[in-house]
Design a protein around this motif. Structure first.
Motif, short mmCIF file in Angstrom:
data_model
loop_
_atom_site.label_atom_id
_atom_site.label_comp_id
_atom_site.label_asym_id
_atom_site.label_seq_id
_atom_site.Cartn_x
_atom_site.Cartn_y
_atom_site.Cartn_z
N PRO A 373 0.80 -1.23 0.00
CA PRO A 373 0.00 0.00 0.00
C PRO A 373 0.84 1.28 0.00
CG PRO A 373 -0.17 -1.14 2.10
CD PRO A 373 0.59 -2.06 1.22
N ILE A 378 0.76 2.66 -6.57
CA ILE A 378 -0.56 2.29 -6.05
C ILE A 378 -1.25 3.51 -5.47
CG2 ILE A 378 -1.76 0.88 -4.32
CD1 ILE A 378 0.39 -1.25 -4.72
N ASN A 382 -4.80 4.90 -6.70
CA ASN A 382 -5.96 5.04 -5.82
C ASN A 382 -6.53 6.44 -5.90
OD1 ASN A 382 -5.92 2.41 -4.90
ND2 ASN A 382 -4.51 2.84 -3.20
N LYS A 383 -5.64 7.47 -6.07
CA LYS A 383 -6.13 8.83 -6.23
C LYS A 383 -6.98 8.93 -7.52
CE LYS A 383 -2.41 11.19 -3.75
NZ LYS A 383 -1.28 12.16 -3.87
N ARG A 385 -8.58 6.59 -9.03
CA ARG A 385 -9.80 5.83 -8.85
C ARG A 385 -10.75 6.60 -7.97
NH1 ARG A 385 -9.88 0.44 -10.19
NH2 ARG A 385 -11.37 0.02 -8.49
N ALA A 386 -10.19 7.36 -7.00
CA ALA A 386 -11.06 8.15 -6.13
C ALA A 386 -11.69 9.26 -6.89
CB ALA A 386 -10.25 8.67 -4.93
N LYS A 391 -13.59 2.44 -5.92
CA LYS A 391 -12.97 2.04 -4.68
C LYS A 391 -11.48 1.92 -4.87
CE LYS A 391 -16.95 -0.60 -3.05
NZ LYS A 391 -17.46 -1.90 -2.62
N PRO A 392 -10.73 2.14 -3.82
CA PRO A 392 -9.27 2.02 -3.93
C PRO A 392 -8.86 0.57 -3.98
CG PRO A 392 -9.90 2.57 -1.67
CD PRO A 392 -11.16 2.67 -2.48
N LEU A 393 -7.66 0.35 -4.50
CA LEU A 393 -7.15 -0.98 -4.58
C LEU A 393 -6.69 -1.47 -3.24
CD1 LEU A 393 -4.96 -0.72 -7.84
CD2 LEU A 393 -7.18 -1.80 -7.56
N LYS A 394 -6.89 -2.78 -2.97
CA LYS A 394 -6.50 -3.36 -1.71
C LYS A 394 -5.07 -3.85 -1.81
CE LYS A 394 -11.11 -4.84 -0.36
NZ LYS A 394 -11.93 -5.97 0.02
#
Length: 394
Positions: A373, A378, A382-383, A385-386, A391-394
């Motif tokens: 993370p 990543i 995630n930004k 995707r936000a 949803k953010p990646l796990k």
């Protein structure tokens, strides 16, 4: 060759002499044993010997219509066509009655009208008995004069159609024949003269003198008068007979015409019945053809439906077989999968522990491959995707 007419023979009544005998009767004669054995190679001279051996007359007899020797010899005479002098000698022969009858029959078929009356009418004085074979094979007794009368008055004799001849009174009227003179007329005249001579003398009552009525002592004038009177009486008698013959011939012609009309009506009715039967048969054939076509179409439809049902049943059976085969294959694979496990790992808790181990291995693999993370890539992902609302990646 044996049945061919003599090349030197002349045509009679405008046709081949053998054609005077009907074709069916002629073919029966050609097939008979008597014709093949006894009539082969006969000539006008040797035919006399065969005619002397005859013992009956007749045409055909029996169920298969066998010809008599009399008819075979008559056809042989038509084939070789003997001279007229030989035929006349046959007729004048008084020793053998069947030879005379055979010559008369041949002359009736081939001779002219004048010759027929000239040579056959004297045979009316022959009263000898002859045997005649009937159509059923039995014999009957007749006489020569009866046979001659049949030849002169009938149209059919011995199963042979006789040529038509003119009536005698027609020939007498035209002058071809002289009036017929019976052989008994001389005897009648002699008897009349004897009776006239035997008549007694008559007595003249007023004068008491004897009247000379005895024919032998009468004057020549009275004898001439009596002769003229007798001649007139004979002429009246002949005229009466001639009128009677004329009436008989007229009745015969009328009956013959009626018979022909009756035969014509019968033939017309038979043709009508034949046409009716032919039409009925044609209609029956059409109905039969229509029924046959209908049955054929019905059979074709039945066959098509049967084939369709058989194909449907076959496809259903094939599908059922395929399903059963697939089911059997699945069961076989399951049994094989069960049987392929190692016996070492099998214990009391073997089947329960094996899935746990697999699950642990998967978790370890998942943990080893999980993303970090804190990785800047990543974080940027995630930004992004936000901003997109994901949803953010796990």
């Amino acid at each position: 060759m044996a049945n061919r007419t003599d090349p030197l023979a002349k045509s009679i009544h405008g046709t081949n002499p053998q054609n005077l005998v009907e074709k069916i009767v002629r073919s029966k004669i050609y097939q008979s044993t008597y014709w093949k054995e006894q009539c082969f190679g006969l000539t006008a001279e040797t035919l006399v010997d065969k005619a002397m051996e005859l013992d009956h007359t007749g045409g055909t007899y029996g169920g298969n219509r066998k010809p008599t020797p009399f008819l075979c010899l008559a056809l042989k005479m038509l084939q070789i066509q003997p001279d007229k002098d030989i035929v006349v000698e046959f007729i004048k022969n008084e020793d053998y009655k069947y030879v005379r009858v055979l010559g008369a029959f041949y002359l009736r078929l081939t001779g002219t009208v004048a010759d027929v009356y000239q040579y056959l009418e004297p045979l009316y004085n022959d009263y000898r008995k002859i045997r005649h074979k009937l159509s059923d094979g039995k014999f009957t007794l007749t006489h020569v004069d009866e046979f001659i009368d049949e030849l002169l008055t009938k149209d059919y004799s011995c199963d042979t159609a006789l040529p038509r001849i003119q009536k005698r009174w027609v020939l007498e009227a035209s002058g071809t024949l002289e009036p017929r003179r019976s052989a008994l007329e001389d005897d009648f005249e002699e008897e009349e003269e004897d009776k006239e001579e035997e008549q007694p003398m008559e007595i003249d009552e007023p004068n008491g003198r004897e009247k000379d009525s005895y024919r032998g002592r009468s004057s020549p004038r009275e004898r001439d008068r009596e002769r003229d009177r007798d001649r007139d009486r004979e002429r009246k008698h002949e005229r009466h007979h001639r009128d009677r013959d004329y009436d008989r011939d007229r009745d015969y012609d009328r009956d013959y015409g009626r018979g022909r009309e009756r035969d014509r009506d019968r033939d017309r009715e038979r043709d009508r019945n034949r046409d009716r039967d032919r039409d009925r048969h044609r209609m029956r054939e059409d109905d039969y053809s229509r029924d046959r076509d209908r049955d054929r179409d019905r059979d074709g439809r039945e066959r098509e439906r049967r084939d369709r049902d058989r194909g449907r049943h076959r496809s259903r059976s094939r599908s059922r077989d395929r399903r059963e085969r697939d089911r059997e294959d699945g069961e076989y694979r399951r049994r094989r999968g069960r049987g392929s496990a190692s016996p070492r790992g099998r214990g009391e808790d073997g089947p329960r522990e094996e899935p746990k181990r697999k699950k642990e291995k998967k978790e370890k693999k998942g943990e080893g491959n999980a993303p970090d993370p804190n990785d800047p890539e990543i974080i940027e992902m995630n930004k992004l995707r936000a901003s997109l609302g994901l949803k953010p990646l796990k």
